[in-house]
Design a protein around this motif. Structure first.
Motif, PDB file in Angstrom:
ATOM      1  N   ALA A  93       0.773  -1.384   0.053  1.00  0.00           N
ATOM      2  CA  ALA A  93       0.081   0.122   0.078  1.00  0.00           C
ATOM      3  C   ALA A  93       0.980   0.987   0.063  1.00  0.00           C
ATOM      4  CB  ALA A  93      -1.037  -0.054   1.064  1.00  0.00           C
ATOM      5  N   ILE A  97       1.019   4.408  -2.537  1.00  0.00           N
ATOM      6  CA  ILE A  97       1.054   5.862  -2.142  1.00  0.00           C
ATOM      7  C   ILE A  97       2.220   6.587  -2.864  1.00  0.00           C
ATOM      8  CG2 ILE A  97       1.012   7.430  -0.217  1.00  0.00           C
ATOM      9  CD1 ILE A  97      -0.442   5.252   1.356  1.00  0.00           C
ATOM     10  N   THR A 111      -6.421  13.117  -0.856  1.00  0.00           N
ATOM     11  CA  THR A 111      -6.737  11.590  -0.716  1.00  0.00           C
ATOM     12  C   THR A 111      -5.547  11.201  -0.219  1.00  0.00           C
ATOM     13  OG1 THR A 111      -6.753  11.359  -2.778  1.00  0.00           O
ATOM     14  CG2 THR A 111      -8.998  11.643  -1.829  1.00  0.00           C
ATOM     15  N   ASP A 112      -4.397  11.311  -0.854  1.00  0.00           N
ATOM     16  CA  ASP A 112      -2.971  10.566  -0.713  1.00  0.00           C
ATOM     17  C   ASP A 112      -2.593  10.864   0.607  1.00  0.00           C
ATOM     18  OD1 ASP A 112      -3.079   9.582  -3.288  1.00  0.00           O
ATOM     19  OD2 ASP A 112      -1.786  11.141  -4.144  1.00  0.00           O
ATOM     20  N   LYS A 114      -4.186  11.593   3.136  1.00  0.00           N
ATOM     21  CA  LYS A 114      -5.021  10.924   4.238  1.00  0.00           C
ATOM     22  C   LYS A 114      -4.505   9.217   4.268  1.00  0.00           C
ATOM     23  CE  LYS A 114      -9.745  10.440   5.462  1.00  0.00           C
ATOM     24  NZ  LYS A 114     -10.296   9.321   4.610  1.00  0.00           N
ATOM     25  N   ARG A 115      -4.705   9.025   2.840  1.00  0.00           N
ATOM     26  CA  ARG A 115      -4.091   7.364   2.825  1.00  0.00           C
ATOM     27  C   ARG A 115      -2.606   7.164   3.458  1.00  0.00           C
ATOM     28  NH1 ARG A 115      -4.078   6.477  -2.984  1.00  0.00           N
ATOM     29  NH2 ARG A 115      -2.885   4.514  -2.664  1.00  0.00           N
ATOM     30  N   GLU A 118      -2.805   7.225   7.143  1.00  0.00           N
ATOM     31  CA  GLU A 118      -3.432   5.642   7.701  1.00  0.00           C
ATOM     32  C   GLU A 118      -2.379   4.615   7.683  1.00  0.00           C
ATOM     33  OE1 GLU A 118      -7.797   6.547   5.888  1.00  0.00           O
ATOM     34  OE2 GLU A 118      -6.922   4.994   5.159  1.00  0.00           O
TER      35      GLU A 118
END
Lengths: 710, 119
Positions: A93, A97, A111-112, A114-115, A118
């Motif tokens: 993952a 990213i 969004t990147d 945020k990912r 995570e």
């Protein structure tokens, strides 16, 4: 200045993309072999490089993020954490990213971010729980700093000359000198010679004393401190380390130092002694030993040093020779274009020379022809890439999709080294993704279903590539459910693609699934079933001048074969003439040429059918098709072409012969002209159209059908 | 099984070792080698049973060879060489192309079998 930075940033991006695909491959392998230190090292190094060069070129977010992942792998590398499936998942993952951060390097994509947060959080949790089980583990922050401290080992190898004189009582201290030497060998390429000159005769021998000392030549990238660390328990005087070569420094010289030079440098012999001995013009080593000036082991050490350096140099040169340079693909395209022009001009030269009957000119033109052919082959070769890189991308696809769908699938590949034109490989990616997705989603059953059918629970997808003449065959083979002929038929009738009574061969039925909007999947999943896949595949393969063949056995699996041309730029063609116009047919599909006389045509009562050795061959009169008027010769030629399983003839005025066809596109204006796939320039400067034979045959067939309906 | 045994027939003495031949037994090895060299003209060092070896053993053999040469006697290694021995030779850098100055009879124990030309 800005341009320079920009080009550096681009170079970094390219490198990073490469590292990321390597990283992906390593991770997938690591998942299977979680204890492989080498693989862990590779993952760590990839992360480390991305982090380092990312920071250098201002990709701060990538650098910060990669740092987090690298930190975890540092723990893994130091055996403070083990590789788990979860870790591999997270790292994959993370890789994605980094990739999307690279893609959108200059914009802020929320969004990147945020990912990324995570993944970082998840990684920290993972480290946290491992730390719980091992309280000795240092906090990750400090760990990571260790790898960044300035005392980092230099990355390029340095060669050292090491003389190790252990103290006489080393055995009494519980140290085995051989153990130290063994560790020294672990640092890099190493040669060791024991110096036994002071070993006394056995009466005076102290069995527990150390009489030996050693000369070692070591090439390592670990730095001098790593060497000193090994000998940390023996006092300073015992060790003498000299740098004799830094990477590349010596390569400019013709060869490494002479034996005498090494010995003098080591202080084993004085320069005067050396010169005196040299003047006697015998082999130096033998002389020195004979004269008793020096012990043979010293010579041995010096000789070994010489040999070691020679080998080191050879290795480096080999590495340099094998190394590659990165060239922008536009430059290559430019080169291919030029070679194409050259081939055209050469054809013209050959034509002119043969007309002139000038033997000298003919000779020159033949040489030019040979050279041009070589040049063309070499140039085409530069553009060839092994298909393996594409194959390895699919490993990830299969892994992720099969997990998502709860299936167990093993991907095997074959012929990864098969080379194809770069453009073909690039354009092949999407259709192959579609086909593999189809295999995974529709083809291979869930483990339970498979067990019920008596198949092994793990499904198999096999990708293979191989050469076959001027084409490359790529097969996607699965051992899944296979195609359901009746379902396809029913669906085709429902969609109005075929009449309810029409009788179709197996091949024709399978070919139906390539039609637009065709899907037999009962439900639309996120993977496939929308009916957009297969016709896209068909179109992409058509655009590559390729063909698709499908074979399948119900219950046993499906095989899709893609037949692709080796290159898109130049093909072997058959040059033909109709009236004053020239046309080229791809030679790869031409089977034979036969004559068509007026009598033959008359025998068929106006139908376009020829009898070739008892076989009935339908033909298409290209003259009529292209509306060419003028004098028709008494004897025309039929070029018989193989399209799928059928043979179809194309009637032309004359067959001129083989022709190296440099393909030129016709330009956007002629995009909608059917039956012509491109054009080429002939030796005399005129243009010849390259015929798309299967398209012409299809059009003719359709016209015939409409005629009948009316 | 960790004995040094010496068997003599005529002028030839066979010294067989077994078990570890390391610094702990270096004194013992020296004594028995001296005895062998005193009693016979030709000593064969049989190392088939060797399970471990360190620098001390290599040094003693070197010393014994020098002594033998000086006395016009000979010492040779048995043909069966355990892995521990060959790897120790390689690791220690004892392996070489030519014998030392004292090796007047060209019988150095450490010369590689196939490579005898140098410089």
């Amino acid at each position: 200045m800005a341009g320079l930075i920009e080009s550096n940033r681009n170079a970094f991006k390219e490198e990073a993309y490469e590292l990321l695909s390597e990283l992906e491959a390593s991770l997938l392998e690591l998942e299977e072999k979680p204890d492989d230190r080498e693989l862990i090292g590779r993952v760590f190094r990839a992360m480390h490089t991305i982090k380092g060069s990312g920071a250098m070129f201002g990709f701060d977010r990538i650098s910060r993020f990669t740092h987090e992942v690298e930190t975890v792998y540092d723990l893994v590398r130091n055996e403070k954490m083990s590789v788990t499936r979860e870790l591999v998942n997270l790292t994959l993952a993370a890789r994605d990213i980094i990739r999307s951060l690279l893609d959108a390097a200059d914009e802020d994509d929320a969004t990147d971010i945020k990912r990324a947060d995570e993944v970082v959080a998840a990684l920290r949790r993972l480290v946290g729980c491992e730390e719980g089980s091992q309280p000795t583990c240092v906090k990750t922050e400090t760990q990571a700093k260790c790898t960044d401290t300035p005392g980092n080992p230099p990355s390029s190898p340095v060669t050292y000359r090491i003389r190790f004189r252990p103290p006489f009582d080393i055995f009494h201290r519980g140290i085995d000198p051989l153990f130290l030497l063994d560790e020294l060998k672990g640092l890099g390429k190493c040669r060791i010679v024991a110096q036994t000159g002071s070993v006394p005769s056995i009466n005076e021998f102290d069995p527990e004393g150390c009489y030996t000392y050693w000369d070692a030549i070591l090439t390592t990238d670990r730095g001098i401190n790593a060497i000193k660390d090994i000998f940390i328990f023996v006092e300073d005087g015992a060790l003498d380390i000299v740098v004799i070569d830094k990477e590349g420094e010596l390569d400019d010289e013709n060869s490494y130092k002479k034996l005498g030079e090494i010995l003098v440098e080591q202080g084993d012999i004085s320069f005067d002694e050396l010169r005196k001995t040299l003047s006697e013009q015998k082999k130096l080593g033998e002389l020195l030993i004979e004269k008793g000036l020096i012990a043979s082991d010293k010579i041995e050490a010096a000789l070994l040093e010489q040999q070691h350096m020679r080998e080191q140099k050879e290795l480096r040169q080999k590495a340099e020779a094998a190394s590659s340079i990165r060239v922008a693909s536009e430059k290559l395209d430019g080169l291919v274009d030029l070679v194409g022009e050259l081939v055209t001009v050469q054809a013209r030269l050959s034509q002119y020379a043969s007309l002139r009957k000038d033997s000298e000119l003919l000779l020159i033109s033949e040489v030019v022809e040979r050279l041009t052919a070589d040049l063309r082959d070499r140039t085409m070769n530069i553009r060839m890439l092994p298909i393996g890189t594409t194959f390895s991308k699919f490993k990830r696809l299969v892994r992720d999709l099969s997990q998502e769908l709860g299936k167990q699938i093993e991907l095997t590949t074959d012929g990864a080294e098969t080379e194809l034109d770069k453009t073909v490989i690039e354009k092949l990616n999407d259709p192959m993704v579609h086909l593999i997705r189809n295999s995974i989603d529709h083809g291979i059953e869930t483990p339970e279903e498979r067990s019920e059918k008596g198949k092994p629970p793990v499904g198999r997808i096999h990708l293979s590539a191989s050469h076959s003449g001027a084409s490359v065959l790529i097969q996607i083979q699965d051992d899944g459910a296979g195609l359901d002929r009746e379902a396809i038929r029913a669906k085709a009738v429902e969609k109005g693609l075929i009449g309810p009574e029409s009788e179709l061969s197996e091949k024709e039925i399978f070919a139906l699934i390539l039609a637009p909007g065709f899907s037999t999947a009962q439900k639309v999943t996120n993977v496939s079933g929308r009916g957009v896949g297969m016709d896209v595949v068909k179109r992409s393969i058509d655009a590559l001048r390729g063909q698709i063949e499908i074979s399948s056995k119900n219950g046993e699996g499906t095989t899709v074969t893609l037949i692709l041309p080796l290159t898109l730029a130049i093909i072997e063609g058959l040059l033909v003439r109709i009236g004053k116009d020239h046309f080229v047919l791809p030679l790869s599909v031409v089977k034979e040429c036969v004559e068509l006389t007026e009598e033959d045509a008359a025998e068929a009562h106006g139908r376009h059918i020829a009898n070739v050795r008892g076989r009935i061959i339908p033909y298409i009169k290209l003259r009529e098709r292209f509306g060419i008027n003028g004098y028709v010769p008494d004897i025309e030629q039929i070029v018989i072409v193989e399209i799928g399983d059928d043979n179809i003839g194309f009637v032309v005025d004359a067959v001129i012969g083989e022709h190296q066809t440099v393909i030129k596109s016709l330009g956007a204006f002629y995009k909608h002209v059917e039956g012509v796939s491109g054009a080429t320039i002939l030796g005399d400067g005129t243009v010849a159209l390259i015929l798309d034979v299967s398209k012409i045959a299809m059009l003719a067939e359709e016209e015939e059908k409409t005629c009948f309906r009316i | 099984m960790k004995d040094f045994s010496l068997e003599q027939s005529g002028n030839v003495a066979v010294l067989a070792v077994s078990g570890p031949v390391t610094v702990e037994r270096a004194c013992e090895l020296k004594e028995i080698l001296m005895k062998a060299l005193q009693g016979a003209d030709q000593v064969v060092f049989d190392l088939e049973g060797m399970t471990e070896v360190d620098l001390s053993c290599l040094q003693i053999l070197c010393s014994a060879h020098r002594t033998a040469t000086r006395l016009n006697k000979s010492i040779t290694l048995g043909n069966v060489r355990p892995e521990v021995f060959t790897s120790a030779l390689e690791c220690s850098g004892f392996e070489r192309h030519t014998g030392c100055v004292l090796d007047t009879t060209k019988s150095c124990l450490w010369v590689k079998e196939k490579e005898k030309n140098v410089v």
